[in-house]
Design a protein around this motif. Structure first.
Motif, mmCIF file in Angstrom:
data_model
loop_
_atom_site.group_PDB
_atom_site.id
_atom_site.type_symbol
_atom_site.label_atom_id
_atom_site.label_comp_id
_atom_site.label_asym_id
_atom_site.label_seq_id
_atom_site.Cartn_x
_atom_site.Cartn_y
_atom_site.Cartn_z
ATOM 1 N N VAL A 13 39.636 30.583 44.040
ATOM 2 C CA VAL A 13 40.980 31.165 43.955
ATOM 3 C C VAL A 13 41.968 30.077 44.358
ATOM 4 O O VAL A 13 41.996 29.652 45.512
ATOM 5 C CB VAL A 13 41.125 32.381 44.894
ATOM 6 C CG1 VAL A 13 42.565 32.898 44.859
ATOM 7 C CG2 VAL A 13 40.159 33.485 44.508
ATOM 8 N N ASN A 26 36.391 32.533 43.400
ATOM 9 C CA ASN A 26 36.938 33.632 42.609
ATOM 10 C C ASN A 26 35.791 34.416 41.975
ATOM 11 O O ASN A 26 34.612 34.134 42.232
ATOM 12 C CB ASN A 26 37.959 33.125 41.577
ATOM 13 C CG ASN A 26 37.337 32.221 40.514
ATOM 14 O OD1 ASN A 26 36.133 32.225 40.285
ATOM 15 N ND2 ASN A 26 38.184 31.445 39.854
ATOM 16 N N GLU A 27 36.106 35.383 41.152
ATOM 17 C CA GLU A 27 35.061 36.234 40.585
ATOM 18 C C GLU A 27 34.105 35.447 39.696
ATOM 19 O O GLU A 27 32.892 35.676 39.702
ATOM 20 C CB GLU A 27 35.690 37.396 39.802
ATOM 21 C CG GLU A 27 36.311 38.453 40.693
ATOM 22 C CD GLU A 27 35.332 38.995 41.726
ATOM 23 O OE1 GLU A 27 34.196 39.369 41.348
ATOM 24 O OE2 GLU A 27 35.679 39.013 42.921
ATOM 25 N N THR A 28 34.638 34.504 38.925
ATOM 26 C CA THR A 28 33.767 33.673 38.095
ATOM 27 C C THR A 28 32.829 32.846 38.966
ATOM 28 O O THR A 28 31.626 32.743 38.689
ATOM 29 C CB THR A 28 34.601 32.746 37.191
ATOM 30 O OG1 THR A 28 35.399 33.544 36.316
ATOM 31 C CG2 THR A 28 33.700 31.825 36.371
ATOM 32 N N ARG A 30 31.816 33.479 42.002
ATOM 33 C CA ARG A 30 30.826 34.341 42.648
ATOM 34 C C ARG A 30 29.729 34.743 41.648
ATOM 35 O O ARG A 30 28.549 34.770 41.993
ATOM 36 C CB ARG A 30 31.499 35.567 43.253
ATOM 37 C CG ARG A 30 32.495 35.240 44.359
ATOM 38 C CD ARG A 30 33.023 36.496 45.030
ATOM 39 N NE ARG A 30 31.969 37.147 45.788
ATOM 40 C CZ ARG A 30 31.607 36.795 47.025
ATOM 41 N NH1 ARG A 30 32.238 35.817 47.648
ATOM 42 N NH2 ARG A 30 30.638 37.441 47.646
ATOM 43 N N ARG A 31 30.128 35.042 40.430
ATOM 44 C CA ARG A 31 29.152 35.423 39.409
ATOM 45 C C ARG A 31 28.208 34.256 39.108
ATOM 46 O O ARG A 31 26.987 34.450 38.960
ATOM 47 C CB ARG A 31 29.878 35.864 38.144
ATOM 48 C CG ARG A 31 28.954 36.379 37.046
ATOM 49 C CD ARG A 31 29.731 37.042 35.924
ATOM 50 N NE ARG A 31 30.653 36.122 35.278
ATOM 51 C CZ ARG A 31 31.980 36.160 35.409
ATOM 52 N NH1 ARG A 31 32.548 37.078 36.166
ATOM 53 N NH2 ARG A 31 32.744 35.286 34.771
ATOM 54 N N GLU A 34 25.677 33.895 41.823
ATOM 55 C CA GLU A 34 24.610 34.892 41.683
ATOM 56 C C GLU A 34 23.550 34.390 40.703
ATOM 57 O O GLU A 34 22.341 34.569 40.923
ATOM 58 C CB GLU A 34 25.184 36.229 41.212
ATOM 59 C CG GLU A 34 26.108 36.927 42.209
ATOM 60 C CD GLU A 34 25.361 37.588 43.351
ATOM 61 O OE1 GLU A 34 24.101 37.577 43.358
ATOM 62 O OE2 GLU A 34 26.034 38.127 44.252
ATOM 63 N N ASP A 58 31.101 30.685 51.057
ATOM 64 C CA ASP A 58 30.934 31.827 50.159
ATOM 65 C C ASP A 58 29.703 31.643 49.283
ATOM 66 O O ASP A 58 28.904 32.559 49.086
ATOM 67 C CB ASP A 58 32.164 32.002 49.263
ATOM 68 C CG ASP A 58 33.371 32.567 49.996
ATOM 69 O OD1 ASP A 58 33.238 32.980 51.164
ATOM 70 O OD2 ASP A 58 34.463 32.586 49.384
#
Length: 198
Positions: A13, A26-28, A30-31, A34, A58
């Motif tokens: 972010v 950010n969400e990307t 984090r994905r 994973e 993170d």
């Protein structure tokens, strides 16, 4: 022959009003972390390490949670110190980064010198490698990752191989004892650990 996996954090972010070390994934990002955790499922990691910057923590936390193990943080795994300027927007940022690698013995706009950041990251990784007994993951940053790679490849700073994803989330694998490179830079999406013992 234990391995050390060095991963650069993926997308973050970007907030000019927040100090860069405090930026989260950010969400990307984090994905993608994973996905990396999935790829590591067959590797018997003995430890996970991260810099103290939020984005690296993170990333380490996502892998640690998936594998059911803790992670440790180390300030000296941090990115090159750019606090003298704070956030610089692209494309100017990439111009300054180019100068940072091209003139490693100089402080560019008050940034930590590349030669000093290289010494720091090499010492940090060497210490972690010496303390551990099995396969190890380090989640850190692209700039110091390139400086570490220059050391491993025994080339001048700026002549090393580079990660090929603009958003980060790239890794290489080295032998933990000899520091020989087993896998050059790959992206998270290309993650394969056949030569890491499981």
């Amino acid at each position: 022959m234990a391995s050390l996996i060095f991963l650069t954090h993926p997308e973050v972010v970007i907030d000019p009003n927040v100090p860069v070390p405090q930026w989260p994934l950010n969400e990307t990002g984090r994905r993608r972390m994973e996905l990396f955790a999935d790829a590591l499922s067959g590797v018997l990691l003995s430890s996970i390490h991260a810099s103290t910057e939020q984005k690296a923590m993170d990333g380490a936390a996502i892998v640690a949670k998936r594998l059911g193990m803790p992670y440790r943080t180390h300030e000296d795994l941090g990115e090159n110190d750019r606090s003298a300027t704070g956030y610089i927007a692209p494309p100017e940022f990439w111009e300054v980064v180019g100068e940072f690698f091209a003139r490693p013995h100089e402080s560019i706009r008050g940034w930590e010198r590349a030669i000093d950041a290289q010494s720091r990251i090499v010492k940090a990784v060497s210490r972690i490698a010496a303390e551990e007994i099995g396969d190890t993951l380090i989640v850190a940053h692209g700039g110091v990752g390139c400086l570490l790679m220059a050391h491993l490849q025994q080339v001048e700073i700026g002549q090393e191989s580079r990660p090929q994803h603009s958003g980060g989330g790239c890794f290489f694998v080295m032998d933990r004892e000899s520091f020989a490179i087993r896998q050059d830079w790959r992206t998270i999406e290309e993650a394969s650990f056949e030569d890491v013992r499981a």
